[in-house]
Design a protein around this motif. Structure first.
Motif, PDB file in Angstrom:
ATOM      1  N   LEU A  29      11.205  -1.702  -0.545  1.00 41.90           N
ATOM      2  CA  LEU A  29       9.823  -2.004  -0.206  1.00 41.90           C
ATOM      3  C   LEU A  29       8.984  -0.754  -0.015  1.00 41.90           C
ATOM      4  O   LEU A  29       7.901  -0.628  -0.597  1.00 41.90           O
ATOM      5  CB  LEU A  29       9.799  -2.848   1.070  1.00 41.90           C
ATOM      6  CG  LEU A  29       8.409  -3.223   1.601  1.00 41.90           C
ATOM      7  CD1 LEU A  29       7.682  -4.127   0.629  1.00 41.90           C
ATOM      8  CD2 LEU A  29       8.520  -3.885   2.978  1.00 41.90           C
ATOM      9  N   LYS A  30       9.492   0.194   0.788  1.00 43.08           N
ATOM     10  CA  LYS A  30       8.684   1.356   1.157  1.00 43.08           C
ATOM     11  C   LYS A  30       8.628   2.424   0.063  1.00 43.08           C
ATOM     12  O   LYS A  30       7.586   3.030  -0.160  1.00 43.08           O
ATOM     13  CB  LYS A  30       9.232   1.976   2.446  1.00 43.08           C
ATOM     14  CG  LYS A  30       9.284   1.023   3.636  1.00 43.08           C
ATOM     15  CD  LYS A  30       7.908   0.589   4.064  1.00 43.08           C
ATOM     16  CE  LYS A  30       7.986  -0.276   5.317  1.00 43.08           C
ATOM     17  NZ  LYS A  30       6.640  -0.756   5.745  1.00 43.08           N
ATOM     18  N   LEU A  31       9.742   2.663  -0.584  1.00 40.20           N
ATOM     19  CA  LEU A  31       9.788   3.731  -1.589  1.00 40.20           C
ATOM     20  C   LEU A  31       9.808   3.193  -3.010  1.00 40.20           C
ATOM     21  O   LEU A  31       9.213   3.794  -3.906  1.00 40.20           O
ATOM     22  CB  LEU A  31      11.025   4.609  -1.346  1.00 40.20           C
ATOM     23  CG  LEU A  31      11.080   5.320   0.009  1.00 40.20           C
ATOM     24  CD1 LEU A  31      12.359   6.135   0.130  1.00 40.20           C
ATOM     25  CD2 LEU A  31       9.869   6.198   0.209  1.00 40.20           C
ATOM     26  N   GLY A  32      10.520   2.092  -3.212  1.00 40.29           N
ATOM     27  CA  GLY A  32      10.566   1.516  -4.557  1.00 40.29           C
ATOM     28  C   GLY A  32       9.357   0.686  -4.906  1.00 40.29           C
ATOM     29  O   GLY A  32       9.156   0.339  -6.082  1.00 40.29           O
ATOM     30  N   LEU A  82      12.470 -10.001   7.171  1.00 36.05           N
ATOM     31  CA  LEU A  82      11.843 -10.787   6.111  1.00 36.05           C
ATOM     32  C   LEU A  82      10.419 -11.169   6.505  1.00 36.05           C
ATOM     33  O   LEU A  82       9.490 -11.127   5.684  1.00 36.05           O
ATOM     34  CB  LEU A  82      12.681 -12.037   5.823  1.00 36.05           C
ATOM     35  CG  LEU A  82      12.166 -12.947   4.709  1.00 36.05           C
ATOM     36  CD1 LEU A  82      12.024 -12.180   3.398  1.00 36.05           C
ATOM     37  CD2 LEU A  82      13.085 -14.145   4.525  1.00 36.05           C
ATOM     38  N   LEU A  83      10.223 -11.555   7.769  1.00 36.14           N
ATOM     39  CA  LEU A  83       8.878 -11.861   8.248  1.00 36.14           C
ATOM     40  C   LEU A  83       7.977 -10.635   8.167  1.00 36.14           C
ATOM     41  O   LEU A  83       6.804 -10.728   7.782  1.00 36.14           O
ATOM     42  CB  LEU A  83       8.963 -12.371   9.682  1.00 36.14           C
ATOM     43  CG  LEU A  83       7.633 -12.784  10.332  1.00 36.14           C
ATOM     44  CD1 LEU A  83       6.970 -13.892   9.548  1.00 36.14           C
ATOM     45  CD2 LEU A  83       7.859 -13.197  11.777  1.00 36.14           C
ATOM     46  N   GLU A  84       8.504  -9.475   8.518  1.00 42.29           N
ATOM     47  CA  GLU A  84       7.736  -8.226   8.411  1.00 42.29           C
ATOM     48  C   GLU A  84       7.306  -7.976   6.974  1.00 42.29           C
ATOM     49  O   GLU A  84       6.173  -7.562   6.698  1.00 42.29           O
ATOM     50  CB  GLU A  84       8.581  -7.066   8.929  1.00 42.29           C
ATOM     51  CG  GLU A  84       8.090  -5.684   8.545  1.00 42.29           C
ATOM     52  CD  GLU A  84       6.805  -5.298   9.244  1.00 42.29           C
ATOM     53  OE1 GLU A  84       6.157  -4.346   8.791  1.00 42.29           O
ATOM     54  OE2 GLU A  84       6.440  -5.967  10.230  1.00 42.29           O
ATOM     55  N   LEU A  85       8.224  -8.200   6.048  1.00 41.26           N
ATOM     56  CA  LEU A  85       7.903  -8.010   4.637  1.00 41.26           C
ATOM     57  C   LEU A  85       6.768  -8.929   4.208  1.00 41.26           C
ATOM     58  O   LEU A  85       5.817  -8.501   3.531  1.00 41.26           O
ATOM     59  CB  LEU A  85       9.160  -8.268   3.794  1.00 41.26           C
ATOM     60  CG  LEU A  85       9.080  -8.015   2.284  1.00 41.26           C
ATOM     61  CD1 LEU A  85      10.449  -7.593   1.756  1.00 41.26           C
ATOM     62  CD2 LEU A  85       8.609  -9.261   1.521  1.00 41.26           C
TER      63      LEU A  85
END
Length: 719
Positions: free
Chosen positions: A531-534, A561-564
């Protein structure tokens, strides 16, 4: 060691092993490292004795199945010696010394084994290998020298020269040890036996400058040596001629003064008795001896001062040899204090207190300034050598304590990266194989420094190839240690190898499916990387969803998952957020955790929903959940956090247990109506907006869950 710690002696020679080489009574609990040694030993070749003893394989298997058990090794060695089987003894000693190279007594026994069998060359090889492993061992040097004295033909012209070279190597390696007196004495006596009185005096001259335990005996021996021989047979030619000339001039002046006095008293006509010119009288020899001792006395006094400075440090060290038994805190502090003092002396010597006073005198003379600078450099180098010797002594007694290895590296690194690297290699590959922290420090060290031995050009940030190797080897030794895999992934990420970093985490996820907790941990790490780098939220979402299929009761997976979903665009994430909340509410989670998710979904709906109907719909579902979970959860929602009215739930979280005291006025968004006046009916807060005080409580702000995964502690993840 106290008598109670000494085991009953077995009926063989091996039982005579000193406690200084690791007593079998104290071995089981000490962490001892295995498998890798920085040296090679004579191969354990088969001889003519036929098959190995009957119990050899059994004892061998026991020792290798638990290589950290010192007792199992001593049992194996004692059995081999009891059977007088040279092949079995060789194999056992080779394997044992690869794991315990600092047990000098077993090196001596190995050499004696080969010598008794008639293999003098192999006995010498064993001693050499042992001295490479423990060069500060005075006992092993003496054993090696005695071996050469007993096997070499001293009638050959090369034999004395070889013995002398070994003596020089010995005093260069171990001569500064505080307990090196026996080595110096052996050297001096050997030179006397060879008839080299000048060499013996030269060795005595050298040891007079070394602070040792019985320093005063060396001065006594020097005086006895000087008095029992003519000065010209003891002193160097240069010193003898210089003192002879000086004493003759002094003697001539004294005689001239005496002659003048005698002439006044001599009867008329009587002539002065003639003294032959150039004759060395006994009186002259005595004056030379007095001058020699006058010069040596200053050296002796200075050395005595150095001994006094170190005496209380040396006296505090009760176990200067290696042992698998842990040291107590007093002993560890004693070594630290000694190192602190010795390093402080070095720092003190680099700052010359007389520099300012002598600057004017030397300002106009480069000729005199250069020798002074050279002298200062020599002093600093000498003191640095003392510091290194003390570190090496410390790393014999404290070989199993990584704090001393790390401290030695920090001392050497500003001076020589290669020397610091060699210390890391010795620590990690021999003594501290199962200590992950120092291995990871080594990997970090290699990242920062470019290795001269690298085959390919290193990256600007350091030698990544060596850093990778260190971490890979550590993971082979300690499989399943999460911190090591994360360090490897971080190393590849810093090197710009994002694909390799992802592959390492993906491999960890795949291999840990049988361990749900560890699988969830790696899945969260992989999802964050994606999520953050890719910049690939879909893949990150898939990783977390697959992990939830294995661990539906893992609240951390649900939270991530909720954060995402919450981090996405509001117009595209509303449905996904509510789906995530619904999944969490259906999962076997704790009641307070479900309230957390429901509240978080309600907060998201209020913050980003386009219609009040959707907000109210979510709120109604939230109220139903609260009713299902009981009234106490309603109290928690309303913000009652009186410490005296909180109890611990089954999973350790605080839950309100009383409904008697109304909540204090919370800070709520302007879109919500104010709470009722204190003392009114609590059910009045059942309307929309009454939840706001709950989710603004500190422990739920940003839904930060407590007891985060602190993998930096280096724990073994639960299976």
């Amino acid at each position: 060691m106290e008598d109670a710690e000494v085991p009953a002696p077995p009926p063989i020679e091996m039982a005579e092993m000193s406690e200084e080489n690791g007593s079998a009574t104290l071995a089981a609990e000490a962490p001892v490292d295995t498998d890798t040694a920085p040296f090679s030993l004579p191969p354990a070749t088969e001889d003519e004795e036929g098959e190995l003893p009957a119990d050899f394989e059994r004892l061998w298997k026991v020792a290798h199945e638990n290589p950290q058990d010192f007792t199992s090794w001593t049992d194996l060695l004692q059995y081999c010696e009891q059977e007088s089987h040279i092949t079995a003894s060789r194999r056992a000693l080779v394997a044992f010394l690869a794991r315990y190279p600092l047990c000098y007594g077993y090196w001596k026994k190995f050499a004696d084994l080969e010598r008794r069998a008639g293999y003098n060359d192999k006995a010498e090889e064993v001693c050499v290998q042992g001295l490479q492993a423990i060069p500060l061992s005075v006992d092993l040097w003496i054993h090696y020298i005695n071996l050469l004295l007993g096997t070499l033909d001293m009638n050959l012209p090369d034999s004395p020269a070889r013995i002398r070279r070994v003596f020089e190597d010995a005093v260069a390696a171990a001569g500064l040890d505080f307990h090196s007196d026996r080595l110096w004495d052996l050297y001096i006596e050997w030179e006397k036996e060879q008839g080299n009185m000048k060499n013996a005096a030269a060795v005595l001259d050298r040891v007079l400058k070394v602070p040792t335990q019985v320093y005063n005996t060396h001065y006594d021996k020097f005086k006895a040596h000087l008095s029992s021989h003519e000065p010209k047979d003891v002193l160097s030619s240069e010193e003898y001629e210089e003192l002879r000339t000086l004493c003759r001039q002094s003697q001539k002046a004294e005689r001239a003064e005496q002659a003048q006095e005698e002439e006044e008293e001599r009867p008329p006509g009587e002539e002065e008795p003639a003294t032959p010119e150039g004759t060395d009288t006994e009186e002259l020899m005595q004056k030379i001896r007095e001058q020699v001792l006058l010069h040596r006395d200053k050296v002796y006094q200075d050395n005595e001062g150095e001994v006094r400075k170190r005496w209380h440090f040396e006296d505090a060290i009760k176990r200067p040899y290696f042992h698998v038994k842990p040291l107590d805190r007093v002993q560890l502090r004693a070594w630290h204090s000694y190192l602190d003092w010795e390093i402080a002396q070095l720092s003190k010597d680099t700052k010359d207190p007389d520099q300012d006073l002598s600057q004017e005198a030397t300002e106009g003379s480069e000729v005199t300034a250069k020798p002074q600078e050279e002298s200062e450099e020599a002093t600093v180098a000498h003191d640095d050598h003392r510091v290194r010797i003390l570190f090496e002594r410390c790393l014999i007694a404290c070989a199993l304590y990584e704090e001393f290895w790390t401290r030695y590296v920090h001392y050497l690194e500003p001076q020589s990266v290669d020397e610091a690297r060699a210390v890391y290699k010795r620590a990690c590959e021999v003594h501290l194989m199962y200590k992950p922290n120092i291995h990871m420090q080594w990997a970090t060290f290699e990242e920062r420094h470019v290795s001269k031995l690298a085959v390919t050009p290193s990256s600007p940030s350091g030698d990544l190839t060596e850093a990778r190797r260190v971490l890979e080897d550590l993971e082979k030794i300690l499989p399943g240690l999460a911190v090591v895999r994360l360090r490897r992934a971080a190393l590849e990420r810093r090197a710009g190898q994002l694909d390799q970093s992802e592959a390492l985490l993906q491999e960890a996820v795949t291999e840990s499916k049988e361990k749900p907790t560890l699988h969830a941990f790696y899945s969260i790490k992989l999802a964050r990387l994606l999520l953050k780098l890719g910049r690939n939220p879909s893949r990150a979402r898939r990783v977390l969803q697959e992990a939830l299929e294995i661990s539906p009761d893992n609240d951390k997976l649900h939270l991530n998952l909720l954060e995402l979903e919450v981090s996405g665009e509001p117009w595209a994430s509303a449905e996904a957020v509510q789906e995530c909340v619904t999944r969490a509410l259906a999962a076997p989670l704790a009641p307070h955790t479900k309230i957390l998710f429901s509240q978080r979904g309600l907060q998201y709906a209020e913050d980003y929903s386009n219609s009040i109907q959707s907000v109210l719909s979510v709120y109604e579902e939230h109220q139903k959940l609260l009713n299902e979970l009981g009234g106490t959860k309603r109290e928690a929602e309303n913000g009652d956090e009186d410490p005296e009215k909180l109890s611990k739930s089954d999973d350790g979280s605080a839950v309100a247990v009383s409904a008697q005291v109304p909540p204090t006025m919370p800070h709520v968004p302007i879109t919500t109506p104010p709470p009722p006046v204190m003392g009114t009916d609590m059910s009045a807060q059942a309307g929309y907006g009454g939840y706001s005080s709950w989710y603004q409580q500190p422990q739920y702000g940003n839904y930060n869950y407590q007891n985060t995964w602190n993998y930096n502690q280096g724990y073994y993840p639960p299976s």
